[in-house]
Design an enzyme around this catalytic site. Sequence first.
Site, PDB file in Angstrom:
ATOM      1  N   SER A   1       4.395   2.593   7.934  1.00 34.15           N
ATOM      2  CA  SER A   1       4.134   1.407   7.115  1.00 34.15           C
ATOM      3  C   SER A   1       5.343   1.029   6.279  1.00 34.15           C
ATOM      4  O   SER A   1       5.926   1.861   5.582  1.00 34.15           O
ATOM      5  CB  SER A   1       2.942   1.650   6.182  1.00 34.15           C
ATOM      6  OG  SER A   1       1.757   1.774   6.911  1.00 34.15           O
TER       7      SER A   1
ATOM      8  N   ASP B   1       0.070  -7.494   1.212  1.00 32.38           N
ATOM      9  CA  ASP B   1       0.521  -6.117   1.462  1.00 32.38           C
ATOM     10  C   ASP B   1       2.042  -6.027   1.544  1.00 32.38           C
ATOM     11  O   ASP B   1       2.582  -5.327   2.395  1.00 32.38           O
ATOM     12  CB  ASP B   1      -0.114  -5.553   2.734  1.00 32.38           C
ATOM     13  CG  ASP B   1      -0.005  -4.030   2.808  1.00 32.38           C
ATOM     14  OD1 ASP B   1       0.135  -3.392   1.742  1.00 32.38           O
ATOM     15  OD2 ASP B   1      -0.036  -3.490   3.923  1.00 32.38           O
TER      16      ASP B   1
ATOM     17  N   HIS C   1       0.820  -1.219   0.000  1.00 31.92           N
ATOM     18  CA  HIS C   1       0.000   0.000   0.000  1.00 31.92           C
ATOM     19  C   HIS C   1       0.850   1.264   0.000  1.00 31.92           C
ATOM     20  O   HIS C   1       0.357   2.338  -0.346  1.00 31.92           O
ATOM     21  CB  HIS C   1      -0.998  -0.003   1.171  1.00 31.92           C
ATOM     22  CG  HIS C   1      -0.419   0.257   2.516  1.00 31.92           C
ATOM     23  ND1 HIS C   1      -0.144  -0.745   3.428  1.00 31.92           N
ATOM     24  CD2 HIS C   1      -0.083   1.419   3.143  1.00 31.92           C
ATOM     25  CE1 HIS C   1       0.324  -0.224   4.543  1.00 31.92           C
ATOM     26  NE2 HIS C   1       0.383   1.097   4.392  1.00 31.92           N
TER      27      HIS C   1
END
Length: 245
Positions: free
Chosen positions: A185, A107, A77
């Site tokens: 992230s 992911d 992402h």
Amino acid sequence: KNASFVVLLICCLMFFFSLFLVLPQFSHDPSEVAASLIPCVVCIQNYAEGENDEPKLISEGSGFFISENGLIATNAHVVRNASHLKVILSDGRSLEAKLLGEDTGTDLAALKIDEKGCSAVKIGNTEQLSAGDTVMAIGNPGGYDFAGSVSMGIVSANKRPIALSEFGYTLPTIQTDAAINPGNSGGPLVDKQGKVVGICSAKYEKEGFEGMGFAISIDEAIPILNSLIKYGKVPERSVIGVSGF
């Protein structure tokens, strides 16, 4: 009275010493662990085509070197819908990055920059983690303005099954109360030896809940990253489809 005071003082010292023994500790000084790992962590900038074909920065995230020749692990992402990607190193240099492959189901994504002698992380073992173990998250919460931010916490639970994508794949994750915010992230979660045990990926954001972050287990991530580096995809995914592993 003096004897009672001495006994009380000894009891207090023994109590605090026992706390020091049972609390989870880093094998090395946490500041030394952080200093050794910050050069391994990068800021990833995701650009889309803007007006007059001018690139427009749409998001920023984190990643880390898994090899000295410029291979980088991150979240899918973080690189989603990018027209091109830039990586900012800990020394401030900005380099173009190539997307080798991404797997939205888990992911995960792998990037490559044209750079030798990169500071690569050491890979740990998620199996050896237990609830209560100390961990450290390193990344760029809020983007490059807060590059190299470090937070510490504990393992709240290991192998917590979490669906990390809209395709319904469920992966075992490390649940932690170390601060994980937008921009973290793709950054590493490391154990008390300074080895990467997870890839910071998500946090539970429901109102009233705090301190619930999740990192993809590095044991699960490495085989997928290897496939992305070698094939640009996860080969078995094209056969199984999106109904599950």
